[in-house]
Design an enzyme around this catalytic site. Structure first.
Site, PDB file in Angstrom:
ATOM      1  N   CYS A   1       5.332  -4.508  -2.812  1.00  0.00           N
ATOM      2  CA  CYS A   1       4.162  -5.356  -2.566  1.00  0.00           C
ATOM      3  C   CYS A   1       3.322  -5.600  -3.813  1.00  0.00           C
ATOM      4  CB  CYS A   1       3.278  -4.716  -1.491  1.00  0.00           C
ATOM      5  SG  CYS A   1       2.616  -3.111  -1.995  1.00  0.00           S
TER       6      CYS A   1
ATOM      7  N   ASP B   1       1.300  -3.477  -5.233  1.00  0.00           N
ATOM      8  CA  ASP B   1       0.071  -2.673  -5.278  1.00  0.00           C
ATOM      9  C   ASP B   1       0.202  -1.473  -6.207  1.00  0.00           C
ATOM     10  OD1 ASP B   1      -1.721  -4.109  -3.713  1.00  0.00           O
ATOM     11  OD2 ASP B   1      -0.802  -3.378  -1.869  1.00  0.00           O
TER      12      ASP B   1
ATOM     13  N   CYS C   1      -3.211  -1.508   0.646  1.00  0.00           N
ATOM     14  CA  CYS C   1      -3.545  -1.778   2.047  1.00  0.00           C
ATOM     15  C   CYS C   1      -3.995  -0.528   2.800  1.00  0.00           C
ATOM     16  CB  CYS C   1      -2.340  -2.380   2.754  1.00  0.00           C
ATOM     17  SG  CYS C   1      -1.046  -1.164   3.048  1.00  0.00           S
TER      18      CYS C   1
ATOM     19  N   CYS D   1       4.291   1.965   1.632  1.00  0.00           N
ATOM     20  CA  CYS D   1       2.914   2.223   1.199  1.00  0.00           C
ATOM     21  C   CYS D   1       2.685   3.722   0.972  1.00  0.00           C
ATOM     22  CB  CYS D   1       1.923   1.722   2.239  1.00  0.00           C
ATOM     23  SG  CYS D   1       2.296   0.060   2.806  1.00  0.00           S
TER      24      CYS D   1
HETATM   25  S1  FES Z   1       0.303  -6.060  -0.122  1.00  0.00           S
HETATM   26 FE1  FES Z   1      -1.307  -7.474  -0.044  1.00  0.00          FE
HETATM   27  S2  FES Z   1      -1.345  -7.988   2.021  1.00  0.00           S
HETATM   28 FE2  FES Z   1       0.271  -6.596   1.938  1.00  0.00          FE
END
Ligand code: FES
Lengths: 121, 121
Positions: free
Chosen positions: B33, B35, B58, B102
């Site tokens: 993602c 992040d 998130c 995540c």
């Molecule tokens: S990583 Fe940004 S909305 Fe899922």
């Protein structure tokens, strides 16, 4: 990595929540990261009078939805349908390439809320 | 979609921030993602005495790092190196399959902070 405008909309997001008795509600799940976005809208005389979002998504998703809901409030349905993901990112002053998919969440959930409204009316 | 424990750690995350004069700092960026996660640790007598995290990620990343930092505080370096992603998810009471990536963010950033500590000492 993130500009001041993104950070500001992340720290103090606008239009967070869910509209009661919304005229349209749209949800969209990202195939990239698995995050969900819900956007609810209120419509009067073909104009979006209110919009709110709810997400468990990342900071970029929050910032994107914050500016995107700001942008569509006051737009006609047609104008909101024409809103592009690129315009949302421009309004934010840019996002890192790896985070573009987060702004797509806002874009798609708005379209989905408008379709929900259209189906109901 | 998310259980009460995940929601609780998302709404009231533990150990948010950055330790000043940390003994080890690790960052990890998700290939899924985009992040980033940063974890800083304080170590005394081979034990982790404090841990803090910072992320733009998130809700699932926040909840995972919150429990993961709780778990490693008090552990020896070896115990923390043995901590698996699966244990973090179990401690959270489970995550949806699309959000497993995540929790990997927390796991990898912890390992990276420990390597940073090891390199310095
Ligand atoms: S990583 Fe940004 S909305 Fe899922």
């Amino acid at each position: 990595m993130y500009n001041d405008k993104v950070m500001d909309h992340f720290m103090n997001p606008h239009n967070v929540g869910e509209i009661e008795n919304a005229d349209g509600v749209g949800t969209y799940g990202s195939p990239v990261c698995g995050d969900m976005m819900q956007i609810s809208i209120k419509v009067a005389d073909d104009k979006i009078t209110d919009a709110k979002f709810k997400t468990f998504g990342c900071g970029s998703a929050i910032a994107s939805s914050s500016v995107a809901t700001d942008m569509i409030i006051g737009m006609t349905i047609d104008e909101a349908l024409d809103l592009t993901n690129k315009q949302i990112i421009n309004e934010l002053g840019g996002l890192p390439a790896v985070k573009i998919h987060c702004s797509v969440l806002a874009d798609h959930a708005i379209k989905s809320a408008i379709y929900d409204y259209a189906q109901k009316t």
